[in-house]
Scaffold this motif. Structure first.
Motif, PDB file in Angstrom:
ATOM      1  N   ILE A 126       0.869  -1.185   0.000  1.00  0.00           N
ATOM      2  CA  ILE A 126       0.000   0.000   0.000  1.00  0.00           C
ATOM      3  C   ILE A 126       0.900   1.227   0.000  1.00  0.00           C
ATOM      4  CG2 ILE A 126      -1.887   1.195   1.158  1.00  0.00           C
ATOM      5  CD1 ILE A 126      -2.629  -1.624   0.335  1.00  0.00           C
ATOM      6  N   ASN A 163      -1.591   9.002   2.313  1.00  0.00           N
ATOM      7  CA  ASN A 163      -1.794   8.635   3.717  1.00  0.00           C
ATOM      8  C   ASN A 163      -3.246   8.358   4.077  1.00  0.00           C
ATOM      9  OD1 ASN A 163       0.896   9.261   3.777  1.00  0.00           O
ATOM     10  ND2 ASN A 163       0.693  11.064   5.070  1.00  0.00           N
ATOM     11  N   HIS A 187      -4.627   4.797   3.445  1.00  0.00           N
ATOM     12  CA  HIS A 187      -3.957   3.618   4.001  1.00  0.00           C
ATOM     13  C   HIS A 187      -4.922   2.690   4.736  1.00  0.00           C
ATOM     14  CE1 HIS A 187       0.431   5.324   4.012  1.00  0.00           C
ATOM     15  NE2 HIS A 187      -0.136   5.338   2.811  1.00  0.00           N
ATOM     16  N   THR A 198      -5.736  -0.959   3.170  1.00  0.00           N
ATOM     17  CA  THR A 198      -5.184  -2.068   3.954  1.00  0.00           C
ATOM     18  C   THR A 198      -6.288  -2.991   4.437  1.00  0.00           C
ATOM     19  OG1 THR A 198      -3.358  -0.647   4.659  1.00  0.00           O
ATOM     20  CG2 THR A 198      -3.730  -2.657   5.926  1.00  0.00           C
ATOM     21  N   VAL A 243       2.495  -1.726   4.361  1.00  0.00           N
ATOM     22  CA  VAL A 243       1.898  -0.391   4.253  1.00  0.00           C
ATOM     23  C   VAL A 243       3.002   0.654   4.349  1.00  0.00           C
ATOM     24  CG1 VAL A 243       0.071   1.124   5.091  1.00  0.00           C
ATOM     25  CG2 VAL A 243      -0.032  -1.319   5.589  1.00  0.00           C
ATOM     26  N   THR A 249      -1.310   4.523   9.652  1.00  0.00           N
ATOM     27  CA  THR A 249      -2.681   5.008   9.563  1.00  0.00           C
ATOM     28  C   THR A 249      -2.695   6.464  10.013  1.00  0.00           C
ATOM     29  OG1 THR A 249      -3.068   4.180  11.794  1.00  0.00           O
ATOM     30  CG2 THR A 249      -3.792   2.768   9.974  1.00  0.00           C
TER      31      THR A 249
END
Length: 348
Positions: free
Chosen positions: A69, A73, A76, A80, A92, A97
């Motif tokens: 990923i 931002n 995410h 995910t 990620v 996150t």
């Protein structure tokens, strides 16, 4: 499974530089596909890959084992979550996150689906940081009193990546560059007891933070993490002071600039800094002061992907756990609250 089929969720700078080259030359990984909604840039560089036009199409391909990923931002969490629900392993990009609550939800989901979930905090494998880590592990500085990490730039203009300049959740230099510094600090020193932070915007017409000064308070020492977009003359990236001495190191990892030259990460002399960028160690031993230059460790982001492959193929430890990455977000949230309320935020 002897080789892991990996797919990227975009082919911008991070896909082009920080992921595809390492996956491509790693014998345990196969660069299987890339998500590009309208273009075919990746295919031109990697003719054997498969191009997907949507995340759903990518997830419906049973041949894919691992999904990276590397999208903005704010996406995410949703991306995910979909990948984990599809039963595929996930890497990620940082920041993991936007919130700690989102991180906790993804960690629980990955556990229930029995998939590997890791965050690409690649700066643990920078040459300069690895050198700092080596010095601390050797204990030559004695008990640490203070450390200061910098990730500075001189970029007065707003980014051409418009999503980075919109005042939305997960945007700004604390999430962008701060994620690296926070992860490095936590990797070395663990979680602090409290946090105090100042954030600001100094670029003309900037609507997001481009400056931060974050103080991490530990029981026996302090750590300062700083970044500004108005540092034309580079400062030391790492200044660490202990009861037996000091260590100073420049930010001189060459991997990103090497990748920009289209040099492959399995090339000779990969990740070796110039001799001119040695660290300075000034310490007291047997009552005598000694000042010396310290050779830099070899930087290598391939170590991250080697460990990812081992984790998936042989159930080994992940290079960066989701819980470690969650703690980075916890520090960011505390820093944002501290800046807003102008107070020290207790993490206990």
């Amino acid at each position: 499974m002897t080789s892991i089929n990996a797919a990227l969720c975009s082919f911008g700078m991070s896909g082009h530089l920080f992921h595809a080259p390492f996956i491509d030359v790693n014998p345990k990984l196969n660069l299987y596909g890339v998500l590009e909604r309208t273009k075919n840039v990746a295919e031109k560089k990697y003719p054997n890959i498969k191009t997907f036009r949507s995340l759903d199409d990518l997830l419906n391909d049973d041949a894919i084992d691992l999904v990276i990923i590397n999208t903005p931002n704010l996406t995410h969490f949703d991306f995910t979550k979909k990948v984990i629900e599809a039963g595929k392993h996930v890497v990620v990009e940082k920041p993991f996150t936007v919130t700690t609550a989102q991180a906790e939800e993804l960690i629980a989901l990955a556990k229930s689906k029995n998939v590997k979930l890791s965050v690409y905090h690649n700066r643990r494998w920078d040459s300069d940081f690895k050198t700092v880590q080596k010095i601390l592990n050797e204990g030559v500085l004695g008990d640490i009193v203070e450390a200061e990490f910098h990730y500075d730039r001189f970029e007065p203009e707003l980014s051409y990546k418009t999503h980075k300049e919109k005042p939305t959740e997960g945007v700004g230099s604390l999430y962008d560059l701060g994620s690296h510094l926070i992860d490095q600090a936590l990797h070395l020193f663990g979680m602090p007891k409290s946090v105090f932070a100042t954030l600001n915007s100094f670029r003309n017409n900037s609507k997001v933070a481009d400056y931060f000064d974050v103080k991490l308070y530990y029981k026996s020492h302090y750590v300062t993490l700083k970044s500004s977009y108005f540092v034309l003359e580079p400062l030391a990236a790492y200044s660490i002071h202990g009861k037996n001495g000091s260590f100073i190191k420049s930010k001189a990892d060459i991997q990103e600039t090497t990748l920009q030259k289209e040099i492959k990460p399995d090339s000779k002399n990969w990740g070796i800094e110039p001799e001119s960028q040695k660290g300075i160690l000034h310490s007291i031993k047997n009552g005598e002061s000694k000042k010396e230059l310290v050779s830099t460790e070899k930087g290598d982001y391939m170590e991250y992907y080697n460990l990812i492959a081992e984790a998936i193929l042989n159930d080994k430890k992940l290079p960066v756990s989701a819980n470690e990455a969650k703690n980075v977000i916890k520090i960011i949230e505390a820093a944002l609250l501290s800046n807003q309320e102008k107070r020290v935020v207790d993490l206990s």
